[in-house]
Design a protein around this motif. Structure first.
Motif, PDB file in Angstrom:
ATOM      1  N   THR A  23       0.810  -1.212   0.000  1.00 26.65           N
ATOM      2  CA  THR A  23       0.000   0.000   0.000  1.00 26.65           C
ATOM      3  C   THR A  23       0.844   1.263   0.000  1.00 26.65           C
ATOM      4  O   THR A  23       0.333   2.344  -0.262  1.00 26.65           O
ATOM      5  N   ASN A  35      -4.503  -5.507  -0.491  1.00 23.82           N
ATOM      6  CA  ASN A  35      -3.111  -5.477  -0.958  1.00 23.82           C
ATOM      7  C   ASN A  35      -2.975  -6.150  -2.331  1.00 23.82           C
ATOM      8  O   ASN A  35      -2.044  -6.946  -2.553  1.00 23.82           O
ATOM      9  N   ASN A  79      -6.567  -1.651  -1.972  1.00 29.51           N
ATOM     10  CA  ASN A  79      -5.536  -1.559  -0.940  1.00 29.51           C
ATOM     11  C   ASN A  79      -5.913  -2.329   0.318  1.00 29.51           C
ATOM     12  O   ASN A  79      -5.029  -2.756   1.069  1.00 29.51           O
TER      13      ASN A  79
END
Length: 125
Positions: free
Chosen positions: A28, A75, A72
């Protein structure tokens, strides 16, 4: 250290679609991109996305066909590929570039520190 792993490659007929995924634990903090390397050619960037996912960029040859996006929370970075052509046949790599700012896109290969092992995409005519 970021360990990247691509999945989703395979064989598809021209006009078909594939979605590639890139798992990026700890990713991230990184801007991401998808590169590809066709047989006998150099590895080239295709699409890139900023750390926050708000900005993307594509090479002209894939505009309107390829979309990069990221989740995010998971991931994971994705490459949605539509209307595939035989010339899209290549090994596809995801890559991560350390990003200080969330909106920056990196467009040079040298900016990318971490690479996945690649996944083969083959488009038959």
């Amino acid at each position: 250290q970021v360990h990247l792993g691509e999945s989703g490659g395979g064989l598809v007929q021209a006009g078909g679609s594939l979605t590639l995924s890139c798992a990026a634990p700890g990713g991230t903090n990184y801007a991401m991109a998808w590169f590809r390397q066709a047989p006998g050619k150099e590895r080239e960037i295709q699409v890139a996305i900023s750390r926050n996912g708000g900005n993307t960029r594509s090479v002209d040859s894939v505009k309107g066909r390829f979309t990069i996006y990221r989740d995010n929370a998971k991931n994971t970075v994705y490459l949605q590929m539509n209307n595939l052509r035989p010339e899209d046949t290549a090994v596809y790599y995801c890559a991560a570039a350390r990003a200080t700012f969330g909106v920056t896109i990196y467009w040079t290969q040298s900016a990318y520190e971490y690479w996945g092992p690649g996944t083969q995409v083959t488009v038959s005519s």
